[in-house]
Design an enzyme around this catalytic site. Structure first.
Site, PDB file in Angstrom:
ATOM      1  N   GLY A 187       9.952 -32.572  15.314  1.00  0.00           N
ATOM      2  CA  GLY A 187       8.902 -33.583  15.186  1.00  0.00           C
ATOM      3  C   GLY A 187       8.699 -34.231  16.550  1.00  0.00           C
ATOM      4  N   ARG A 188       8.146 -35.448  16.514  1.00  0.00           N
ATOM      5  CA  ARG A 188       7.799 -36.084  17.790  1.00  0.00           C
ATOM      6  C   ARG A 188       9.039 -36.417  18.621  1.00  0.00           C
ATOM      7  NH1 ARG A 188       3.077 -39.328  14.713  1.00  0.00           N
ATOM      8  NH2 ARG A 188       4.692 -39.371  13.145  1.00  0.00           N
ATOM      9  N   ILE A 189      10.110 -36.852  17.952  1.00  0.00           N
ATOM     10  CA  ILE A 189      11.327 -37.199  18.707  1.00  0.00           C
ATOM     11  C   ILE A 189      12.025 -35.917  19.167  1.00  0.00           C
ATOM     12  CG2 ILE A 189      13.612 -38.262  18.541  1.00  0.00           C
ATOM     13  CD1 ILE A 189      12.317 -40.422  16.744  1.00  0.00           C
TER      14      ILE A 189
ATOM     15  N   ARG B 258      10.369 -26.539   9.926  1.00  0.00           N
ATOM     16  CA  ARG B 258       9.819 -25.852   8.744  1.00  0.00           C
ATOM     17  C   ARG B 258       8.888 -24.716   9.146  1.00  0.00           C
ATOM     18  NH1 ARG B 258       8.561 -31.216   5.449  1.00  0.00           N
ATOM     19  NH2 ARG B 258       8.201 -31.721   7.602  1.00  0.00           N
TER      20      ARG B 258
ATOM     21  N   ILE C  81      20.806 -38.279  16.300  1.00  0.00           N
ATOM     22  CA  ILE C  81      20.111 -39.568  16.440  1.00  0.00           C
ATOM     23  C   ILE C  81      19.192 -39.805  15.235  1.00  0.00           C
ATOM     24  CG2 ILE C  81      20.162 -39.917  18.944  1.00  0.00           C
ATOM     25  CD1 ILE C  81      17.312 -38.128  17.125  1.00  0.00           C
TER      26      ILE C  81
ATOM     27  N   ARG D 298      19.638 -39.459  10.991  1.00  0.00           N
ATOM     28  CA  ARG D 298      20.283 -40.207   9.918  1.00  0.00           C
ATOM     29  C   ARG D 298      21.645 -39.547   9.659  1.00  0.00           C
ATOM     30  NH1 ARG D 298      17.145 -43.592  10.863  1.00  0.00           N
ATOM     31  NH2 ARG D 298      15.554 -44.511   9.520  1.00  0.00           N
TER      32      ARG D 298
ATOM     33  N   ASP E   4      24.888 -41.436  16.744  1.00  0.00           N
ATOM     34  CA  ASP E   4      24.307 -42.790  16.704  1.00  0.00           C
ATOM     35  C   ASP E   4      24.131 -43.253  15.260  1.00  0.00           C
ATOM     36  OD1 ASP E   4      23.145 -45.087  17.977  1.00  0.00           O
ATOM     37  OD2 ASP E   4      21.149 -44.338  17.460  1.00  0.00           O
TER      38      ASP E   4
ATOM     39  N   GLU F  26      26.663 -46.233   7.070  1.00  0.00           N
ATOM     40  CA  GLU F  26      26.728 -47.218   8.154  1.00  0.00           C
ATOM     41  C   GLU F  26      26.253 -48.588   7.664  1.00  0.00           C
ATOM     42  OE1 GLU F  26      23.871 -45.029  10.700  1.00  0.00           O
ATOM     43  OE2 GLU F  26      22.553 -46.779  10.483  1.00  0.00           O
TER      44      GLU F  26
ATOM     45  N   HIS G 287      24.057 -47.073  15.871  1.00  0.00           N
ATOM     46  CA  HIS G 287      22.640 -46.894  15.520  1.00  0.00           C
ATOM     47  C   HIS G 287      21.750 -47.750  16.425  1.00  0.00           C
ATOM     48  CE1 HIS G 287      19.595 -45.977  12.072  1.00  0.00           C
ATOM     49  NE2 HIS G 287      19.012 -45.996  13.261  1.00  0.00           N
TER      50      HIS G 287
END
Ligand code: 8YV
Length: 312
Positions: free
Chosen positions: A152-154, A174, A229, A231, A255, A260, A278
């Site tokens: 995705g974007r990250i 995907r 980074i 979940r 992270d 958490e 996080h």
């Protein structure tokens, strides 16, 4: 009671900005939420949500006139979007404004883990340098083979950074994306087999639970390192801990964690991990931009305008 209810651990700076623009009612705790009376709930048209505690249909049903839940964060797995949709409630998030910071954090953990920087810092502080000489040699990172799980974007911003390190970039998503020659793997296990460093940039939620499975971790192998980074839930955390403890996996930079801010105590005694609270998006600049976008979504809804970043 205001038409806007701001739920979560807002900072003083965020509260001030919110108060000046939308005059919301702030709720910090679950107990305060439970204590709202019927009249107060009926006045609420917009909820500005911050945090990772689940907010589902049961909570939504307390607010008969609720039209939008504006989430503070790109990941909105805490909010039951299907339940919101079924009630005609729109959900928004804060995409893009945090990509740089989260990608920077991924690269920082990669460098820190691969170059043993945590150990290096301790080596200087405890006098080992003067006593024993240099730290044992570590690993070359530039030019290595790296994998991105979730493009995705990250994920893309992490890959762009790694490309600047002249790394051979592989990815799983995907579907195949348009990339500058990066190698696509339709199967996550095949991705893990092809690389030493695996960056996890998946969206959270039930669909990606334990997506980085025991098999993926085994395929990464004894030179493998996981950087997460996204979940905590996206990785089979127990399987990862077993592999980190036995040496079946070389290391991790994390992270995010299951459950958490409480962290599995097994992580705390491991030398081959870098642990962060996080804080991928936690810079003054980015948090201000996230809060701005969240407020703008609430304001747009209350004004009857198009939402800026809807997710449903
Ligand atoms: C959190 C995040 O929003 O954007 C996300 O998905 O996980 C973070 O930026 C932040 O920790 C505040 O809850």
């Amino acid at each position: 009671m205001s038409a806007t209810l701001a739920i979560g651990p807002y900072t003083d700076v965020e509260r001030e900005a919110f108060a000046a623009e939308l005059k919301p009612t702030f709720i910090g705790t679950r107990a305060e939420l439970d204590a709202l009376d019927d009249a107060a709930c009926a006045a609420v048209k917009a909820i500005a949500y911050k945090g990772h505690r689940p907010f589902g249909g049961v909570e939504m049903d307390r607010f008969a006139n609720l039209g939008v839940i504006a989430n503070y964060g790109v990941g909105y797995d805490a909010i039951d979007v299907d339940a919101a949709g079924a009630r005609g409630i729109k959900v928004t998030n804060t995409p893009d404004v945090l990509n740089d910071d989260v990608a920077d954090m991924a690269i920082a953990m990669w460098l820190m883990q691969g170059r043993d920087m945590r150990q290096g810092d301790a080596w200087v502080r405890d006098g080992s340098w003067a006593e024993k000489g240099g730290l044992p040699l570590n690993r070359k990172l530039s030019g290595g083979s790296v994998g991105i799980m979730g493009m995705g974007r990250i994920g893309r911003d992490i890959a762009d950074r790694l490309a600047a390190f002249r790394c051979d970039v592989h990815y799983h998503a995907r579907s195949e994306k348009e990339t500058p020659g990066w190698t696509y793997h339709a199967d996550p296990v095949d991705l893990a087999k092809a690389v030493d460093f695996l960056f996890v940039a998946l969206v959270g939620g039930p669909a990606t639970e334990k997506y980085v499975s025991k098999e993926v971790i085994a395929a990464l192998g004894a030179r493998g390192v996981i950087i997460n980074i996204s979940r905590g839930t996206t990785i089979d955390e127990e399987a990862m801990l077993d592999a980190l403890e036995s040496g079946a996996l070389a290391g991790a930079g994390l992270d995010v964690f299951v459950g958490e801010p409480k962290v599995n105590p097994r992580f705390l005694t491991l030398d081959n991990v870098v642990l962060q609270p996080h804080q991928g998006s936690a810079t003054h600049e980015t948090r201000a931009a996230m809060a701005r976008l969240q407020r703008d979504n609430v304001a747009a809804f209350l004004a009857g305008d198009d939402l800026l970043t809807p997710v449903n």
